[in-house]
Scaffold this motif. Structure first.
Motif, mmCIF file in Angstrom:
data_model
loop_
_atom_site.group_PDB
_atom_site.id
_atom_site.type_symbol
_atom_site.label_atom_id
_atom_site.label_comp_id
_atom_site.label_asym_id
_atom_site.label_seq_id
_atom_site.Cartn_x
_atom_site.Cartn_y
_atom_site.Cartn_z
ATOM 1 N N SER A 5 42.025 33.769 89.303
ATOM 2 C CA SER A 5 42.607 33.107 88.132
ATOM 3 C C SER A 5 42.878 34.096 86.990
ATOM 4 O O SER A 5 43.663 33.815 86.092
ATOM 5 N N ALA A 6 42.226 35.262 87.009
ATOM 6 C CA ALA A 6 42.399 36.230 85.921
ATOM 7 C C ALA A 6 43.447 37.289 86.247
ATOM 8 O O ALA A 6 43.692 38.190 85.449
ATOM 9 N N PRO A 43 46.671 37.295 86.121
ATOM 10 C CA PRO A 43 47.740 37.505 85.132
ATOM 11 C C PRO A 43 47.366 38.508 84.046
ATOM 12 O O PRO A 43 48.250 39.122 83.438
ATOM 13 N N VAL A 44 46.064 38.691 83.801
ATOM 14 C CA VAL A 44 45.632 39.624 82.758
ATOM 15 C C VAL A 44 46.098 41.052 83.067
ATOM 16 O O VAL A 44 46.365 41.841 82.158
ATOM 17 N N THR A 80 39.207 48.922 80.739
ATOM 18 C CA THR A 80 39.071 48.128 79.519
ATOM 19 C C THR A 80 39.821 46.813 79.645
ATOM 20 O O THR A 80 39.376 45.772 79.187
ATOM 21 N N ALA A 91 37.751 44.405 81.309
ATOM 22 C CA ALA A 91 36.421 44.171 80.734
ATOM 23 C C ALA A 91 36.094 42.685 80.686
ATOM 24 O O ALA A 91 36.847 41.882 80.152
ATOM 25 N N GLY A 92 34.947 42.337 81.254
ATOM 26 C CA GLY A 92 34.492 40.958 81.202
ATOM 27 C C GLY A 92 34.916 40.130 82.389
ATOM 28 O O GLY A 92 34.274 39.132 82.696
ATOM 29 N N VAL A 93 36.024 40.494 83.052
ATOM 30 C CA VAL A 93 36.462 39.682 84.192
ATOM 31 C C VAL A 93 36.374 40.401 85.529
ATOM 32 O O VAL A 93 36.266 39.766 86.571
ATOM 33 N N ARG A 108 57.738 36.917 82.621
ATOM 34 C CA ARG A 108 57.077 37.005 83.918
ATOM 35 C C ARG A 108 55.984 35.964 84.078
ATOM 36 O O ARG A 108 55.548 35.687 85.180
ATOM 37 N N LEU A 138 42.565 30.780 79.516
ATOM 38 C CA LEU A 138 41.467 31.734 79.409
ATOM 39 C C LEU A 138 41.487 32.325 78.003
ATOM 40 O O LEU A 138 42.301 33.185 77.697
ATOM 41 N N ALA A 182 34.832 34.001 79.711
ATOM 42 C CA ALA A 182 34.738 34.383 81.117
ATOM 43 C C ALA A 182 35.431 33.360 82.016
ATOM 44 O O ALA A 182 35.960 33.700 83.059
ATOM 45 N N PRO A 236 38.181 29.984 82.402
ATOM 46 C CA PRO A 236 39.265 29.230 81.756
ATOM 47 C C PRO A 236 38.852 27.785 81.496
ATOM 48 O O PRO A 236 37.984 27.257 82.181
ATOM 49 N N TRP A 257 54.966 36.165 74.595
ATOM 50 C CA TRP A 257 55.371 34.761 74.601
ATOM 51 C C TRP A 257 54.209 33.880 74.173
ATOM 52 O O TRP A 257 53.099 34.014 74.685
ATOM 53 N N SER A 263 50.383 34.614 78.518
ATOM 54 C CA SER A 263 49.734 35.520 79.469
ATOM 55 C C SER A 263 48.300 35.081 79.759
ATOM 56 O O SER A 263 47.680 35.580 80.683
ATOM 57 N N ARG A 264 47.762 34.173 78.951
ATOM 58 C CA ARG A 264 46.389 33.722 79.174
ATOM 59 C C ARG A 264 46.338 32.335 79.827
ATOM 60 O O ARG A 264 45.266 31.763 79.964
ATOM 61 N N VAL A 316 46.176 30.853 83.036
ATOM 62 C CA VAL A 316 45.822 31.566 84.267
ATOM 63 C C VAL A 316 45.929 30.707 85.519
ATOM 64 O O VAL A 316 45.428 31.085 86.572
ATOM 65 N N ASP A 342 41.591 44.072 72.485
ATOM 66 C CA ASP A 342 42.019 44.603 73.787
ATOM 67 C C ASP A 342 42.876 45.853 73.608
ATOM 68 O O ASP A 342 42.701 46.850 74.294
ATOM 69 N N ARG A 380 33.680 45.386 74.520
ATOM 70 C CA ARG A 380 34.529 45.690 75.676
ATOM 71 C C ARG A 380 34.095 46.999 76.338
ATOM 72 O O ARG A 380 34.043 47.105 77.572
#
Lengths: 326, 327
Positions: free
Chosen positions: A257-258, A260-261, A296, A299-301, B154, B176, B181, B183, B200, B218-219, B221, B294, B318
Motif C-alpha cells: 500500500s505504500a 506510491p511513496v 529517507t 523512513a517509517g514504511v 501518475r 496515508l 504507519a 493508512p 496534485w 501521492s498519499r 495509497v 521528507d 526520519r
C-alpha cells in the motif's frame, strides 16, 4: 532508457471516434470543397479512413417525423467529385454546427494553459487570459474544477529561456547529485519542465554530448556568446528521471500500500514483486551517494534490503546527519 | 437477407445525436430504439431487447461525457416514468456560440496546452477537445518551440476522482498521512483537483469529520471507490479558491534552515520557490511541514533545521528511522 516510441499514438476509443465525427462534419461543410488527402491530414487519419467516414456519412442523417430516413434528410455529396477526383463536397448536410467542449475537455485545456502561462514571456500575454475566458464560454457546462498554479519565472529561468530563444551559449556553475561543483559551458536546446522541476536540455561542450541540467542545481548561469546548432534530442520527458545506466541496483521492501511513496524512483521497466502484502522493488541508482536519500524516502514504511553494503551506507549516512544536527 | 452488420458504436451514437437534434418535442426510448439506425436494425430481435436498452443507457452516458447536451423531458403528470420520458438535444446548447471562434494562433497555443499532460484522463480530454477544434481548419501540430512544460498525473487516484467530481459522487479512499504507519479510510465529497508547486492535491469536504480538507494524491495509497451517495456541489470558483488557500498556507508556513555553504542543499534550497536568504539562514516555505520534512531529510548532513522545533524533530525522526531500519 525506455525503448517505447515517444510519438506512438494511443488506440482510439469510441469517444475519440465520435469526437472525430463531430469535428469532421462542420470542417467539411466549412471548407466547401476539400481533397480527401487534405481532410485526412487535418484530422490525422489515413486517406482511406477518411473515404470510409465520408461514405458512412452519406448513409445517415436525420429521420423524418414518422421515424423514416428519407433522402432529403440524409447527408449527400457530389459523387463525381468524390469518386473521380477524390474531392469531398457536400450538397446537403443536416448538421453543420461546431460542437461545444465538455466541462472536462475545457478544464483540461484551461489547466494546460495555466501551466503554459508559467513559461517565461507567456505570463504577461493578454491573449492567454482572453483564450481562457473563451474556452469557458465554449464549454457545455461549468468548467470542471481543475487548476495549476502559475508561478512567474524567476531571474534564473528568464536567463536560461532568453538563451534558448536567442541561441546564446551559457556558462553554468552546476552542482551534481554527487555534491560536486562543476563549471560547464553549454549550448541550449530546449527548456522543459516536469511538474514543478525545470530542466535545460543542452549540448555540453566539456562532455561533447547532449546533457540535461536541472535549473535548481544551477548556482549561476551566464550568457557568454553565440551558441552553435546541435541536433535536438527527442527523449521522452519521463526519461529525465531515470538514473544513468551502469549505476547501482538496490532492492527495497515496503508494504504494497505504500508503494506510491516511491513511485518516482520506479521506471516502467522496473520489476516489482509482491509477497503477501509486501512489495519488493529493484531500483537503479546513479551512484552510491543516493542511497541515503532513497532510505529517507522509505523512513517509517520500509527499508533497503540488498545489497548489504548499501544498507550499511544508508545507516552511516543517517548517523552522520544526526551527528551534524547535534 | 444479408448477414446483419453491426454498426460501430460511434456511428450509432452519431445517428442518435442527429435524431435527437431533429426533434423539438423529443423522442421516447421506444421511438429511439425502433427507428434510429444502429438500434432499429436490432429492435425486432426480442431476445436482444435488454441488451439494446442497456446499450442505450451507456450511449447516453457517453454522449454526456462528450459534452453533448442530452435533455430528458418528463411527460406532464407522469414525472419520472422512464417509458414516457422524451429525449432531445437542443441545437442551441450543442453548438459553439457564434462569438466563440479560435484563430490559428489560439489553436497553436491550445496544442501547446494539450501537450502539458503526460498521461491519464487529462491527456484524453485534451485530445478530444483538440479533435473538435480541428473543425476550425487550423493546424494542430506538435509545437517545436524551445519550451515544453509538462505535468504528470501518475497517481492512479486522479482519474477516478476527476470522474467522481464530474458525476458529483462521494468517494472513499485509503489515505496515508505523512508520518503515519497505517493508512486510514476517508469518505469525502471531492470538490477540486489542484496542482500546487508540482504536487496534485484533492480539495474536498471530509464527510467523516464534516470539514473541508486537502489531500495529497501521492498519499492516496489504494483504490478510490466512487460511491453512489451524492456529493456536495463545488462552488463556482472552487479550483481557484483552493489554489489561493494553498498559496496562503504556503506563504504563511515557514521554516529556517542552515545549509553547508556551496553544498547541493545550499544551491537547491536557494533556488526553491519562495526562499529568502538572510546571512547564513534560509527561510523556506511549504504547504505542509510533514512534506517539507521528507524533502529536507533527503539532504542529510548538508542541512540543519533551526525552526520550527516540530520540523526539526520530524527530520531527526526520519534519520533515526533510517538508522534503525538498516542496522
Amino acid at each position: 532508457m525506455s525503448d517505447r516510441d515517444p510519438v506512438r499514438k494511443p488506440a482510439a476509443r469510441a469517444g475519440d471516434k465520435l469526437a472525430l465525427l463531430l469535428g469532421l462534419v462542420p470542417y467539411l461543410i466549412d471548407e466547401v470543397r476539400v481533397s480527401v488527402t487534405e481532410a485526412a491530414a487535418q484530422f490525422d487519419v489515413s486517406p482511406e479512413h477518411m473515404r470510409t467516414l465520408v461514405a458512412y456519412l452519406t448513409g445517415t442523417g436525420e429521420p423524418g417525423p414518422d421515424g423514416l430516413y428519407l433522402p432529403q434528410g440524409l447527408f449527400d455529396i457530389d459523387w463525381d467529385d468524390f469518386e473521380q477526383r477524390d474531392v469531398i463536397r457536400f450538397r446537403r448536410a443536416p448538421l453543420d454546427e461546431k460542437p461545444r467542449l465538455s466541462s472536462r475537455e475545457a478544464a483540461a485545456l484551461l489547466a494546460g494553459l495555466q501551466a503554459v502561462a508559467a513559461l517565461p514571456g507567456f505570463g504577461e500575454r493578454a491573449d492567454l487570459g482572453r483564450l481562457m475566458a473563451k474556452l469557458a464560454r465554449g464549454a457545455s457546462g461549468e468548467v470542471s474544477p481543475v487548476s495549476v498554479n502559475t508561478r512567474t519565472a524567476d531571474a534564473l529561468r528568464e536567463t536560461v529561456a532568453a538563451a534558448v530563444a536567442a541561441g546564446r551559449r551559457l556558462r553554468l556553475d552546476y552542482v551534481t547529485t554527487r555534491g560536486e561543483r562543476e563549471e560547464r559551458d553549454v549550448d541550449p536546446i530546449r527548456l522543459e519542465s516536469v511538474d514543478d522541476v525545470w530542466y535545460l536540455r543542452a549540448w555540453c561542450l566539456s562532455r561533447e554530448a547532449g546533457r540535461t541540467f536541472r535549473l535548481d542545481r544551477m548556482a549561476s548561469a551566464v550568457a557568454i556568446g553565440a551558441a552553435q546548432q546541435h541536433e535536438s534530442s527527442v527523449d521522452d520527458a519521463g526519461a529525465l528521471f531515470r538514473g544513468d545506466a551502469g549505476g547501482l541496483l538496490v532492492t527495497v521492501e515496503v508494504p504494497a500500500s505504500a508503494l506510491p511513496v516511491i513511485a518516482d524512483y520506479l521506471g516502467p521497466e522496473d520489476a516489482v514483486e509482491y509477497v503477501g502484502d509486501r512489495a519488493i522493488a529493484r531500483i537503479p541508482l546513479a551512484h552510491r551517494g543516493l542511497v541515503g536519500r532513497l532510505a529517507t524516502r522509505l523512513a517509517g514504511v520500509g527499508a533497503i534490503t540488498h545489497p548489504e553494503d548499501a544498507r550499511a551506507a544508508a545507516a552511516q549516512w543517517a548517523r552522520a546527519a544526526l551527528a551534524a544536527a547535534e | 437477407m444479408a448477414a446483419r452488420r453491426r454498426i460501430p458504436p460511434e456511428q450509432r451514437q452519431f445517428n442518435l445525436i442527429l435524431a435527437l437534434m431533429a426533434t423539438d418535442q423529443g423522442l421516447t426510448k421506444q421511438d429511439i430504439l425502433s427507428t434510429v439506425m444502429g438500434y432499429a436494425d436490432r429492435y425486432d430481435d426480442a431476445g436482444d431487447r435488454d441488451n439494446l436498452e442497456r446499450q442505450f443507457e451507456r450511449d447516453k452516458e457517453d454522449l454526456r461525457d462528450l459534452g453533448v447536451p442530452l435533455e430528458t423531458v418528463d411527460q406532464p403528470g407522469a414525472e419520472g416514468d422512464t417509458k414516457l420520458q422524451r429525449y432531445r438535444v437542443p441545437k442551441s446548447r450543442y453548438r459553439l456560440p457564434d462569438d466563440v471562434e479560435f484563430s490559428a494562433e489560439e489553436v497553436a497555443l491550445l496544442s501547446l496546452a494539450a501537450q502539458v499532460w503526460r498521461e491519464g484522463s487529462l491527456t484524453e480530454q485534451s485530445r478530444r477537445a483538440l479533435t473538435k477544434l480541428r473543425a476550425f481548419g487550423h493546424s494542430v501540430e506538435q509545437s517545436v518551440i524551445g519550451f515544453a512544460p509538462s505535468i504528470r498525473t501518475r497517481e492512479s487516484a486522479h482519474d477516478p476522482l476527476a470522474a467522481a467530481i464530474d458525476r458529483r459522487r462521494q468517494a472513499t479512499f485509503p489515505y496515508l498521512k505523512p508520518g503515519a504507519a497505517e493508512p486510514e479510510l476517508r469518505r469525502v465529497s471531492p470538490l477540486a483537483l489542484v496542482n500546487h508547486e508540482g504536487r496534485w492535491h484533492l480539495h474536498a469536504h471530509d464527510e467523516t469529520v464534516d470539514a473541508p480538507r486537502t489531500f495529497l494524491l501521492s498519499r492516496i495509497v489504494g483504490p478510490v471507490r466512487v460511491d453512489e451517495a451524492e456529493a456536495r456541489a463545488p462552488r463556482l470558483d472552487e479550483a481557484a479558491r483552493a489554489q489561493h488557500e494553498l498559496q496562503d498556507v504556503f506563504d504563511r508556513t515557514t521554516a529556517t534552515v542552515v545549509a553547508r555553504p556551496g553544498s547541493e542543499a545550499d544551491v537547491v534550497l536557494r533556488n526553491r520557490a519562495g526562499t529568502v536568504v538572510e546571512n547564513e539562514a534560509l527561510t523556506i516555505r511549504t504547504t505542509d511541514l510533514a512534506v517539507l520534512a521528507d524533502e529536507l531529510a533527503a539532504f542529510g548532513a548538508e542541512i540543519r533545521v533551526l525552526e520550527p522545533v516540530t520540523l526539526r524533530d520530524a527530520v531527526l525522526d526520519r534519520w533515526r528511522r533510517v538508522v534503525s531500519a538498516h542496522e
